[in-house]
Design a protein around this motif. Structure first.
Motif, PDB file in Angstrom:
ATOM      1  N   LEU A   1      37.390  31.384  36.519  1.00 25.01           N
ATOM      2  CA  LEU A   1      36.798  31.525  37.849  1.00 25.01           C
ATOM      3  C   LEU A   1      37.197  32.853  38.495  1.00 25.01           C
ATOM      4  O   LEU A   1      36.368  33.510  39.137  1.00 25.01           O
ATOM      5  CB  LEU A   1      37.215  30.358  38.744  1.00 25.01           C
ATOM      6  CG  LEU A   1      36.677  28.982  38.350  1.00 25.01           C
ATOM      7  CD1 LEU A   1      37.268  27.907  39.261  1.00 25.01           C
ATOM      8  CD2 LEU A   1      35.169  28.972  38.432  1.00 25.01           C
ATOM      9  N   LEU A   2      38.454  33.255  38.316  1.00 25.50           N
ATOM     10  CA  LEU A   2      38.903  34.529  38.866  1.00 25.50           C
ATOM     11  C   LEU A   2      38.183  35.710  38.208  1.00 25.50           C
ATOM     12  O   LEU A   2      37.745  36.644  38.893  1.00 25.50           O
ATOM     13  CB  LEU A   2      40.420  34.684  38.694  1.00 25.50           C
ATOM     14  CG  LEU A   2      41.295  33.852  39.622  1.00 25.50           C
ATOM     15  CD1 LEU A   2      42.743  33.955  39.194  1.00 25.50           C
ATOM     16  CD2 LEU A   2      41.130  34.320  41.050  1.00 25.50           C
ATOM     17  N   VAL A   3      38.067  35.651  36.896  1.00 26.73           N
ATOM     18  CA  VAL A   3      37.380  36.727  36.183  1.00 26.73           C
ATOM     19  C   VAL A   3      35.922  36.802  36.641  1.00 26.73           C
ATOM     20  O   VAL A   3      35.399  37.892  36.904  1.00 26.73           O
ATOM     21  CB  VAL A   3      37.474  36.525  34.659  1.00 26.73           C
ATOM     22  CG1 VAL A   3      36.566  37.487  33.925  1.00 26.73           C
ATOM     23  CG2 VAL A   3      38.910  36.693  34.199  1.00 26.73           C
ATOM     24  N   SER A   4      35.272  35.668  36.791  1.00 24.59           N
ATOM     25  CA  SER A   4      33.888  35.642  37.238  1.00 24.59           C
ATOM     26  C   SER A   4      33.742  36.244  38.636  1.00 24.59           C
ATOM     27  O   SER A   4      32.867  37.084  38.881  1.00 24.59           O
ATOM     28  CB  SER A   4      33.368  34.209  37.220  1.00 24.59           C
ATOM     29  OG  SER A   4      32.088  34.141  37.797  1.00 24.59           O
ATOM     30  N   HIS A   5      34.617  35.842  39.532  1.00 26.39           N
ATOM     31  CA  HIS A   5      34.546  36.329  40.921  1.00 26.39           C
ATOM     32  C   HIS A   5      34.778  37.836  41.004  1.00 26.39           C
ATOM     33  O   HIS A   5      34.000  38.561  41.629  1.00 26.39           O
ATOM     34  CB  HIS A   5      35.568  35.585  41.786  1.00 26.39           C
ATOM     35  CG  HIS A   5      35.669  36.135  43.168  1.00 26.39           C
ATOM     36  ND1 HIS A   5      34.696  35.920  44.108  1.00 26.39           N
ATOM     37  CD2 HIS A   5      36.613  36.915  43.749  1.00 26.39           C
ATOM     38  CE1 HIS A   5      35.041  36.542  45.231  1.00 26.39           C
ATOM     39  NE2 HIS A   5      36.215  37.139  45.040  1.00 26.39           N
ATOM     40  N   TYR A   6      35.834  38.316  40.373  1.00 24.85           N
ATOM     41  CA  TYR A   6      36.165  39.734  40.492  1.00 24.85           C
ATOM     42  C   TYR A   6      35.250  40.614  39.642  1.00 24.85           C
ATOM     43  O   TYR A   6      35.057  41.785  39.957  1.00 24.85           O
ATOM     44  CB  TYR A   6      37.642  39.971  40.161  1.00 24.85           C
ATOM     45  CG  TYR A   6      38.523  39.476  41.283  1.00 24.85           C
ATOM     46  CD1 TYR A   6      38.584  40.156  42.485  1.00 24.85           C
ATOM     47  CD2 TYR A   6      39.262  38.311  41.156  1.00 24.85           C
ATOM     48  CE1 TYR A   6      39.361  39.704  43.534  1.00 24.85           C
ATOM     49  CE2 TYR A   6      40.039  37.850  42.195  1.00 24.85           C
ATOM     50  CZ  TYR A   6      40.087  38.550  43.388  1.00 24.85           C
ATOM     51  OH  TYR A   6      40.851  38.094  44.423  1.00 24.85           O
ATOM     52  N   HIS A   7      34.680  40.055  38.599  1.00 23.77           N
ATOM     53  CA  HIS A   7      33.712  40.811  37.815  1.00 23.77           C
ATOM     54  C   HIS A   7      32.453  41.072  38.645  1.00 23.77           C
ATOM     55  O   HIS A   7      31.888  42.164  38.607  1.00 23.77           O
ATOM     56  CB  HIS A   7      33.369  40.068  36.529  1.00 23.77           C
ATOM     57  CG  HIS A   7      32.400  40.781  35.651  1.00 23.77           C
ATOM     58  ND1 HIS A   7      32.645  42.034  35.116  1.00 23.77           N
ATOM     59  CD2 HIS A   7      31.169  40.426  35.205  1.00 23.77           C
ATOM     60  CE1 HIS A   7      31.612  42.405  34.393  1.00 23.77           C
ATOM     61  NE2 HIS A   7      30.705  41.453  34.437  1.00 23.77           N
ATOM     62  N   GLU A   8      32.015  40.082  39.398  1.00 25.26           N
ATOM     63  CA  GLU A   8      30.875  40.282  40.294  1.00 25.26           C
ATOM     64  C   GLU A   8      31.256  41.170  41.467  1.00 25.26           C
ATOM     65  O   GLU A   8      30.429  41.932  41.968  1.00 25.26           O
ATOM     66  CB  GLU A   8      30.352  38.947  40.782  1.00 25.26           C
ATOM     67  CG  GLU A   8      29.646  38.146  39.701  1.00 25.26           C
ATOM     68  CD  GLU A   8      29.172  36.801  40.194  1.00 25.26           C
ATOM     69  OE1 GLU A   8      29.147  36.588  41.431  1.00 25.26           O
ATOM     70  OE2 GLU A   8      28.816  35.967  39.354  1.00 25.26           O
ATOM     71  N   ALA A   9      32.508  41.101  41.910  1.00 24.13           N
ATOM     72  CA  ALA A   9      32.950  41.921  43.036  1.00 24.13           C
ATOM     73  C   ALA A   9      32.950  43.408  42.692  1.00 24.13           C
ATOM     74  O   ALA A   9      32.672  44.251  43.558  1.00 24.13           O
ATOM     75  CB  ALA A   9      34.351  41.492  43.484  1.00 24.13           C
ATOM     76  N   VAL A  10      33.249  43.748  41.434  1.00 26.30           N
ATOM     77  CA  VAL A  10      33.233  45.163  41.020  1.00 26.30           C
ATOM     78  C   VAL A  10      31.878  45.550  40.437  1.00 26.30           C
ATOM     79  O   VAL A  10      31.751  46.606  39.819  1.00 26.30           O
ATOM     80  CB  VAL A  10      34.367  45.491  40.016  1.00 26.30           C
ATOM     81  CG1 VAL A  10      35.721  45.289  40.648  1.00 26.30           C
ATOM     82  CG2 VAL A  10      34.223  44.695  38.745  1.00 26.30           C
ATOM     83  N   LYS A  11      30.853  44.705  40.643  1.00 23.24           N
ATOM     84  CA  LYS A  11      29.468  45.000  40.261  1.00 23.24           C
ATOM     85  C   LYS A  11      29.282  45.225  38.758  1.00 23.24           C
ATOM     86  O   LYS A  11      28.611  46.158  38.343  1.00 23.24           O
ATOM     87  CB  LYS A  11      28.941  46.225  41.018  1.00 23.24           C
ATOM     88  CG  LYS A  11      29.103  46.163  42.508  1.00 23.24           C
ATOM     89  CD  LYS A  11      28.188  45.138  43.097  1.00 23.24           C
ATOM     90  CE  LYS A  11      28.257  45.261  44.628  1.00 23.24           C
ATOM     91  NZ  LYS A  11      28.174  43.999  45.281  1.00 23.24           N
ATOM     92  N   HIS A  12      29.917  44.385  37.963  1.00 22.41           N
ATOM     93  CA  HIS A  12      29.748  44.393  36.500  1.00 22.41           C
ATOM     94  C   HIS A  12      30.120  45.740  35.882  1.00 22.41           C
ATOM     95  O   HIS A  12      29.452  46.216  34.967  1.00 22.41           O
ATOM     96  CB  HIS A  12      28.308  44.020  36.131  1.00 22.41           C
ATOM     97  CG  HIS A  12      27.892  42.680  36.632  1.00 22.41           C
ATOM     98  ND1 HIS A  12      28.110  41.532  35.926  1.00 22.41           N
ATOM     99  CD2 HIS A  12      27.291  42.304  37.787  1.00 22.41           C
ATOM    100  CE1 HIS A  12      27.653  40.505  36.616  1.00 22.41           C
ATOM    101  NE2 HIS A  12      27.160  40.950  37.748  1.00 22.41           N
ATOM    102  N   GLN A  13      31.210  46.338  36.350  1.00 24.51           N
ATOM    103  CA  GLN A  13      31.590  47.673  35.894  1.00 24.51           C
ATOM    104  C   GLN A  13      32.383  47.686  34.600  1.00 24.51           C
ATOM    105  O   GLN A  13      32.626  48.738  34.057  1.00 24.51           O
ATOM    106  CB  GLN A  13      32.395  48.387  36.988  1.00 24.51           C
ATOM    107  CG  GLN A  13      31.570  48.792  38.163  1.00 24.51           C
ATOM    108  CD  GLN A  13      30.541  49.825  37.793  1.00 24.51           C
ATOM    109  OE1 GLN A  13      30.845  50.818  37.147  1.00 24.51           O
ATOM    110  NE2 GLN A  13      29.302  49.590  38.165  1.00 24.51           N
ATOM    111  N   GLY A  14      32.837  46.566  34.116  1.00 27.52           N
ATOM    112  CA  GLY A  14      33.535  46.554  32.835  1.00 27.52           C
ATOM    113  C   GLY A  14      34.905  45.908  32.920  1.00 27.52           C
ATOM    114  O   GLY A  14      35.358  45.444  33.966  1.00 27.52           O
ATOM    115  N   ARG A  15      35.591  45.916  31.775  1.00 32.61           N
ATOM    116  CA  ARG A  15      36.859  45.204  31.660  1.00 32.61           C
ATOM    117  C   ARG A  15      37.960  45.846  32.483  1.00 32.61           C
ATOM    118  O   ARG A  15      38.727  45.156  33.152  1.00 32.61           O
ATOM    119  CB  ARG A  15      37.277  45.132  30.191  1.00 32.61           C
ATOM    120  CG  ARG A  15      38.590  44.378  29.999  1.00 32.61           C
ATOM    121  CD  ARG A  15      38.989  44.319  28.555  1.00 32.61           C
ATOM    122  NE  ARG A  15      39.205  45.614  27.956  1.00 32.61           N
ATOM    123  CZ  ARG A  15      40.367  46.285  28.024  1.00 32.61           C
ATOM    124  NH1 ARG A  15      41.381  45.788  28.686  1.00 32.61           N
ATOM    125  NH2 ARG A  15      40.494  47.443  27.426  1.00 32.61           N
TER     126      ARG A  15
END
Length: 122
Positions: free
Chosen positions: A18-32
């Protein structure tokens, strides 16, 4: 203070996903790397974060669409007569004279023979 004493979360836990999903969307799918940085800045430490984030990104539909390979059209098989050696234009024709338009002219003295005019300017 959150970065100094982060909350440690195992990568196999549901909360990690859930954290990875939230922060991945927060950084606009910019990568790992940016996703991992956003998680650590928020005060969380994922044990095995690289593998957890990479596996999430592999399943992310938007990332797959953005970073997908370019599709290439496959050429169909040529007919057998096109593969044999033959003189030029044996099986293929080229129209180099077209299109002609026939114009009927009206004159004072009556009809006149039709005139051929070229449309394309050849």
């Amino acid at each position: 203070m959150n970065e100094v004493h982060p909350i440690i979360i195992p990568s196999r836990h549901h909360l990690a996903t859930l954290l990875v999903s939230h922060y991945h969307e927060a950084v606009k799918h910019q990568g790992r790397h940016l996703t991992e940085g956003a998680i650590r800045t928020a005060g969380f430490w994922l044990v095995g974060a690289k593998r957890c984030i990479s596996s999430f990104l592999h399943r992310c539909v938007i990332c797959r669409r953005l970073r997908g390979k370019m599709e290439h059209q496959q050429m169909a098989a040529l007919p057998a007569e096109r593969l044999q050696v033959a003189p030029p234009f044996t099986y293929v024709g080229v129209d180099v004279f077209g299109p002609w338009e026939i114009v009927s002219r009206r004159t004072r003295g009556g009809g006149s023979p039709p005139k051929l005019t070229l449309i394309d300017g050849l």
